[in-house]
Scaffold this active site. Structure first.
Site: not given
Ligand code: GAR
Length: 189
Positions: A103, A173
């Protein structure tokens, strides 16, 4: 050698980054990419690497086709990498502690239904947060609420736009997601 089921809905840059990471390290030897959007760019990215893609719709969720495809594949880990639907509850029950999600914010803030992609970064900017980041977590039956595996932070400079935040978050990420996947696969060997 392990198998990963990758779920994605959009451009699939995380999917691509994960595959690139494991090219240099032979832990993962098989992927199946699950896509809920027939126009998603992730499809081309997977096909370029000769990775099979399964495109599904809401019917496949209710009639058991998706569950069957997943069971037949037999994944060691299910990775939601930019998957924007709620993950089906029956599958959450079938794969306890084997499903993870990334997320683009520091949960529990900026999570839940409708909080994905640029919506997250716009909300973070509107609230004048001084930092954002990523959360990698197990998936349970509620959106963005499973146990947290890793969080990483990035500062938000005064002049940042939502795009700038997105870019900084993306760096985190790419840096962390494959490593967490690797650690989980090694741990569950
Ligand atoms: C990623 O930033 C991921 O964190 C986010 O979607 C993006 C997908 O990008 N996921 C969510 O917002 C889930 N709620 P990608 O398709 O380029 O990997």
């Amino acid at each position: 050698m392990r198998k990963i089921a990758l779920f994605a809905s959009g451009s699939g840059t995380n999917v691509e980054n994960i595959m690139t990471y494991f090219e240099a390290n032979s832990i993962v030897n098989q992927y199946l990419v699950f896509v809920n959007n027939p126009h998603a760019k992730v499809i081309e990215k997977a096909e370029k690497r000769n990775v099979p893609v399964y495109i599904f719709d809401k019917n496949a969720l209710s009639n058991g086709d998706l569950a069957k495809k997943l069971t037949d594949f037999g994944p060691d880990l299910i990775v939601l990498a930019g998957f924007l639907w709620k993950f089906p509850e029956d599958l959450v029950k079938m794969y306890p502690n084997q499903i993870i999600n990334i997320h683009p914010a520091l949960l529990p803030k900026y999570g839940g239904k409708g909080m994905y992609g640029h919506f997250v970064h716009e909300a973070v900017l509107a609230n004048k947060e001084q930092e954002s980041g990523i959360t990698i977590h197990y998936v349970n039956e509620n959106y963005d609420e499973g146990a947290i595996i890793l969080q990483a932070k990035t500062p938000i400079e005064k002049q940042y736009t939502a795009e700038d935040i997105a870019k900084a978050v993306q760096v985190l990420e790419y840096q962390h997601f494959p490593k967490v996947i690797e650690q989980l696969l090694v741990k569950t060997k």
